[in-house]
Design a protein around this motif. Sequence first.
Motif, PDB file in Angstrom:
ATOM      1  N   TRP B  33       0.801  -1.229   0.000  1.00 45.26           N
ATOM      2  CA  TRP B  33       0.000   0.000   0.000  1.00 45.26           C
ATOM      3  C   TRP B  33       0.835   1.280   0.000  1.00 45.26           C
ATOM      4  O   TRP B  33       0.310   2.378   0.167  1.00 45.26           O
ATOM      5  CB  TRP B  33      -0.948   0.001   1.192  1.00 45.26           C
ATOM      6  CG  TRP B  33      -0.405  -0.690   2.410  1.00 45.26           C
ATOM      7  CD1 TRP B  33      -0.722  -1.952   2.835  1.00 45.26           C
ATOM      8  CD2 TRP B  33       0.559  -0.198   3.349  1.00 45.26           C
ATOM      9  NE1 TRP B  33      -0.009  -2.266   3.967  1.00 45.26           N
ATOM     10  CE2 TRP B  33       0.785  -1.210   4.309  1.00 45.26           C
ATOM     11  CE3 TRP B  33       1.272   1.006   3.466  1.00 45.26           C
ATOM     12  CZ2 TRP B  33       1.683  -1.070   5.378  1.00 45.26           C
ATOM     13  CZ3 TRP B  33       2.158   1.155   4.515  1.00 45.26           C
ATOM     14  CH2 TRP B  33       2.359   0.125   5.458  1.00 45.26           C
ATOM     15  N   CYS B  34       2.132   1.147  -0.159  1.00 49.56           N
ATOM     16  CA  CYS B  34       3.013   2.321  -0.073  1.00 49.56           C
ATOM     17  C   CYS B  34       3.437   2.770  -1.463  1.00 49.56           C
ATOM     18  O   CYS B  34       4.200   2.086  -2.143  1.00 49.56           O
ATOM     19  CB  CYS B  34       4.213   1.963   0.795  1.00 49.56           C
ATOM     20  SG  CYS B  34       5.660   3.003   0.586  1.00 49.56           S
ATOM     21  N   GLY B  35       2.907   3.908  -1.914  1.00 49.38           N
ATOM     22  CA  GLY B  35       3.186   4.419  -3.259  1.00 49.38           C
ATOM     23  C   GLY B  35       4.670   4.647  -3.527  1.00 49.38           C
ATOM     24  O   GLY B  35       5.210   4.158  -4.520  1.00 49.38           O
ATOM     25  N   PRO B  36       5.354   5.385  -2.636  1.00 50.61           N
ATOM     26  CA  PRO B  36       6.786   5.623  -2.873  1.00 50.61           C
ATOM     27  C   PRO B  36       7.591   4.315  -2.919  1.00 50.61           C
ATOM     28  O   PRO B  36       8.596   4.238  -3.613  1.00 50.61           O
ATOM     29  CB  PRO B  36       7.200   6.493  -1.678  1.00 50.61           C
ATOM     30  CG  PRO B  36       5.942   7.208  -1.283  1.00 50.61           C
ATOM     31  CD  PRO B  36       4.830   6.221  -1.520  1.00 50.61           C
ATOM     32  N   VAL B  62       6.630  -5.426   5.175  1.00 47.04           N
ATOM     33  CA  VAL B  62       6.392  -5.124   6.595  1.00 47.04           C
ATOM     34  C   VAL B  62       5.009  -5.577   7.057  1.00 47.04           C
ATOM     35  O   VAL B  62       4.794  -5.818   8.240  1.00 47.04           O
ATOM     36  CB  VAL B  62       6.576  -3.620   6.911  1.00 47.04           C
ATOM     37  CG1 VAL B  62       7.999  -3.184   6.602  1.00 47.04           C
ATOM     38  CG2 VAL B  62       5.579  -2.761   6.147  1.00 47.04           C
ATOM     39  N   ASP B  63       4.092  -5.707   6.107  1.00 48.58           N
ATOM     40  CA  ASP B  63       2.734  -6.129   6.452  1.00 48.58           C
ATOM     41  C   ASP B  63       2.738  -7.537   7.047  1.00 48.58           C
ATOM     42  O   ASP B  63       2.098  -7.800   8.056  1.00 48.58           O
ATOM     43  CB  ASP B  63       1.875  -6.135   5.174  1.00 48.58           C
ATOM     44  CG  ASP B  63       0.648  -5.282   5.327  1.00 48.58           C
ATOM     45  OD1 ASP B  63       0.310  -4.947   6.473  1.00 48.58           O
ATOM     46  OD2 ASP B  63       0.052  -4.941   4.300  1.00 48.58           O
ATOM     47  N   ILE B  77       8.210   3.911   5.528  1.00 47.82           N
ATOM     48  CA  ILE B  77       8.670   3.134   4.375  1.00 47.82           C
ATOM     49  C   ILE B  77       8.535   3.976   3.106  1.00 47.82           C
ATOM     50  O   ILE B  77       7.664   4.848   3.052  1.00 47.82           O
ATOM     51  CB  ILE B  77       7.919   1.779   4.229  1.00 47.82           C
ATOM     52  CG1 ILE B  77       6.416   1.997   4.278  1.00 47.82           C
ATOM     53  CG2 ILE B  77       8.393   0.804   5.278  1.00 47.82           C
ATOM     54  CD1 ILE B  77       5.642   0.722   3.973  1.00 47.82           C
ATOM     55  N   PRO B  78       9.375   3.724   2.107  1.00 50.63           N
ATOM     56  CA  PRO B  78      10.448   2.736   2.140  1.00 50.63           C
ATOM     57  C   PRO B  78      11.599   3.133   3.071  1.00 50.63           C
ATOM     58  O   PRO B  78      11.993   4.289   3.111  1.00 50.63           O
ATOM     59  CB  PRO B  78      10.939   2.712   0.696  1.00 50.63           C
ATOM     60  CG  PRO B  78      10.643   4.075   0.174  1.00 50.63           C
ATOM     61  CD  PRO B  78       9.359   4.472   0.829  1.00 50.63           C
TER      62      PRO B  78
END
Lengths: 321, 111
Positions: B33-36, B62-63, B77-78
């Motif tokens: 779910w992390c765009g960057p 990490v999830d 994150i990242p």
Amino acid sequence: MSNTTHHTVVIIGSGPAGLTAAIYAARANLNPVVVEGEPSSTSDQPGGQLMLTTDVENYPGFPDGVMGPDLMHKFREQAQRFGAQMVTDKVTKVDFSKRPFGVWTGEATPEPTYTAESVIVSTGAQSIMLGLEREAELVGHGLSTCATCDGFFFRDQEIAVVGGGDSAMEEATFLTKFASKVTIIHRRDQLRASKIMQDRAFANEKIEFLWNHVVVDYLGNDKLEGVKVRHTQNSHESELAFAGLFMAIGHKPNTDLFAGQLDMKDSGYLITKPDSTSTNVEGVFACGDVQDDVYRQAVTAAGSGCMAAIEAERWLEAQHS
Amino acid sequence: MAHPLIDELTDSSFDELISTAEVPVLVDFWAEWCGPCKAIAPILEEIADEHNGQLKIAKVDVDSNQKLALRHQVMSIPTLILFQGGEATKRLVGAKSKRDLLADLAEVISN
């Protein structure tokens, strides 16, 4: 040896404004090159501010809402479908003093990376930090510029959001999915946010408000453990414990690149002619948040991106007739 | 889907890879779910290809590996952590361009 390539239109920036300009310019056979920016964890990245948001509920055409990054991927695909060329690079210098205009990426070289008959500036805006001591070193250690990236790490902890606009409300509401409590620290006694976002925040049991306070210091050594706040009226200072602090105090336009070349307001926003995207340099057009200190919406940015492409097309035609 | 040179580490496989690797290991703590994180994934794949033999790249979701994230105090994150001889020697927080990333890794890779 010069590696300069010449283009009819170069678009700088790839948020809703830049990519809409790219769609229209590509469909007008202007073969635009979009210098889209480079990855970062702030809004200064390919796709722009929406890349750090979750649900976008006010972009027309998506009755159930759309995720910000998904929306921007669709914009990008649509621009590519009509032949817009995307370059994942950051513009480091421009020369608008003579035609063709010069646009540089990467290291400073004598010859520009691109020359262009017309340039569309859509570099957007990025979120402001507080500018307090030790800020840069605490980013990633409790201080965050990206709620969607970092909210996960504050499960069952107490955190704070600084700001009073729509982005502050959106971030705070999003963060209640993880945090046990979210305090919104705002320097006034009322919010700037839209009514619907305010109502949602007020109705959320996990959200509390700390009115009339500003953050004046970060507490904690290796990681953030809290903040020192000051009351804006009586100047009383107090220390509050938070495991995380999220910044949503506003945006500043990305215009450093154009200083001395494009006219801008004291606030840094580019000045465009009334009802137009024309700048003070003929052939250079500006659209989106970089020239909008009033509306700052994805849909207004897209609208002005369309204007910029049409104006560029007409201006180019007039040059050749 | 997975890149052949990039290992996906878990709570159970992490220590072994880090302690036995013969080259420095750059571990990318990321999530879907992390765009960057998504923005730098292709850059890391390129670096894995171009510096194969000098640097190993591994990923931790990490999830599904929250203990690892907690143990390495990942709060954003990242986050990229460089391990040399089993020890964390460098920590890079936030997405950045390939050029900046290579500059940060200059001590362990050569061109």
